[in-house]
Design a protein around this motif. Sequence first.
Motif, PDB file in Angstrom:
ATOM      1  N   UNK A  80      -8.706  -2.118 -13.434  1.00 40.86           N
ATOM      2  CA  UNK A  80      -7.188  -1.819 -12.926  1.00 40.86           C
ATOM      3  C   UNK A  80      -6.919  -0.180 -12.078  1.00 40.86           C
ATOM      4  N   UNK A  81      -6.639  -0.501 -11.190  1.00 41.13           N
ATOM      5  CA  UNK A  81      -6.395   0.671 -10.010  1.00 41.13           C
ATOM      6  C   UNK A  81      -5.004   1.112  -9.734  1.00 41.13           C
ATOM      7  N   UNK A  82      -4.718   2.310  -9.316  1.00 42.96           N
ATOM      8  CA  UNK A  82      -3.546   2.791  -8.904  1.00 42.96           C
ATOM      9  C   UNK A  82      -3.625   3.498  -7.815  1.00 42.96           C
ATOM     10  N   UNK A  83      -2.812   3.108  -6.561  1.00 42.89           N
ATOM     11  CA  UNK A  83      -2.467   4.050  -5.262  1.00 42.89           C
ATOM     12  C   UNK A  83      -2.145   5.213  -5.622  1.00 42.89           C
ATOM     13  N   UNK A 117       0.716  -1.304  -0.005  1.00 41.93           N
ATOM     14  CA  UNK A 117       0.087  -0.039  -0.190  1.00 41.93           C
ATOM     15  C   UNK A 117       0.783   1.137   0.194  1.00 41.93           C
ATOM     16  N   UNK A 118       1.198   1.597  -1.209  1.00 45.58           N
ATOM     17  CA  UNK A 118       2.256   2.798  -1.508  1.00 45.58           C
ATOM     18  C   UNK A 118       1.830   3.499  -2.749  1.00 45.58           C
ATOM     19  N   UNK A 119       2.064   4.725  -2.685  1.00 46.22           N
ATOM     20  CA  UNK A 119       1.810   5.722  -3.944  1.00 46.22           C
ATOM     21  C   UNK A 119       2.674   4.769  -5.329  1.00 46.22           C
ATOM     22  N   UNK A 120       1.882   4.587  -6.263  1.00 43.02           N
ATOM     23  CA  UNK A 120       2.315   4.091  -7.388  1.00 43.02           C
ATOM     24  C   UNK A 120       2.110   2.816  -7.676  1.00 43.02           C
ATOM     25  N   UNK A 121       1.844   2.099  -6.480  1.00 38.69           N
ATOM     26  CA  UNK A 121       1.174   0.527  -6.659  1.00 38.69           C
ATOM     27  C   UNK A 121       0.130   0.322  -7.290  1.00 38.69           C
ATOM     28  N   UNK A 122      -0.010  -0.687  -8.171  1.00 38.96           N
ATOM     29  CA  UNK A 122      -1.177  -0.863  -9.120  1.00 38.96           C
ATOM     30  C   UNK A 122      -1.765  -2.128  -8.560  1.00 38.96           C
ATOM     31  N   UNK A 123      -3.102  -2.355  -8.781  1.00 39.04           N
ATOM     32  CA  UNK A 123      -3.658  -3.625  -8.640  1.00 39.04           C
ATOM     33  C   UNK A 123      -4.993  -3.669  -9.495  1.00 39.04           C
ATOM     34  N   UNK A 124      -5.230  -5.222  -9.719  1.00 37.68           N
ATOM     35  CA  UNK A 124      -6.432  -5.444 -10.446  1.00 37.68           C
ATOM     36  C   UNK A 124      -7.515  -6.103  -9.752  1.00 37.68           C
ATOM     37  N   UNK A 125      -8.588  -5.238  -9.422  1.00 35.92           N
ATOM     38  CA  UNK A 125      -9.602  -5.977  -8.672  1.00 35.92           C
ATOM     39  C   UNK A 125     -10.853  -6.397  -9.700  1.00 35.92           C
ATOM     40  N   UNK A 126     -11.367  -7.625  -9.232  1.00 46.14           N
ATOM     41  CA  UNK A 126     -12.363  -8.090 -10.064  1.00 46.14           C
ATOM     42  C   UNK A 126     -13.555  -8.247  -9.089  1.00 46.14           C
ATOM     43  N   UNK A 185      -3.660   7.068   8.294  1.00 45.07           N
ATOM     44  CA  UNK A 185      -4.751   7.942   8.183  1.00 45.07           C
ATOM     45  C   UNK A 185      -5.656   7.581   7.015  1.00 45.07           C
ATOM     46  N   UNK A 186      -4.907   7.516   5.848  1.00 47.32           N
ATOM     47  CA  UNK A 186      -5.738   7.710   4.443  1.00 47.32           C
ATOM     48  C   UNK A 186      -5.013   7.256   3.242  1.00 47.32           C
ATOM     49  N   UNK A 187      -5.670   6.478   2.435  1.00 49.16           N
ATOM     50  CA  UNK A 187      -4.906   6.201   1.012  1.00 49.16           C
ATOM     51  C   UNK A 187      -6.367   6.606   0.006  1.00 49.16           C
ATOM     52  N   UNK A 188      -5.728   7.044  -1.155  1.00 54.39           N
ATOM     53  CA  UNK A 188      -6.525   7.054  -2.564  1.00 54.39           C
ATOM     54  C   UNK A 188      -6.128   6.171  -3.335  1.00 54.39           C
TER      55      UNK A 188
END
Length: 135
Positions: free
Chosen positions: A60-63, A43-52, A70-73
């Motif tokens: 396809x998502x990106x942090x 869980x860090x800026x730039x990490x990508x993930x594929x959520x089904x 506190x928060x993540x987007x």
Amino acid sequence: MWDYQHAAETTAAPEALWRHWSDIAAWPQWNDGIEKIEVDGPLAVGTTFRMTPPGDDPIEMRIVEVVAGELFTDEMDAGDFVVRTVHRLDRLDGGLTRVTYRTEITGAFDPELGPAITADFPDVVAALVRLGERG
């Protein structure tokens, strides 16, 4: 632009809730809106993930923002529109924590998209709260 927010208060400590958010690979265990997830890092800026989502194609998502504890987007850029969801923890008086999911969609999009994406937010937040309260 379209936006929606759902929040709940809990006795769970932010640290307990953050542990569950930080373990992206385990999200399908408590979030019924995710059938499968593939993640390319922490869980860090730039990490990508594929959520089904159940019965759907992967997304396809990106942090794009992280403030540890506190928060993540996360963000989905579909070209014509962008979906950004902020997941936030706020310490409140009396040992309570507020858990907030806030989604904003910008660009050219189907007006039914927002409600479809956020329909399960109350259930997802409730599941996270239950996990956090268990420790």
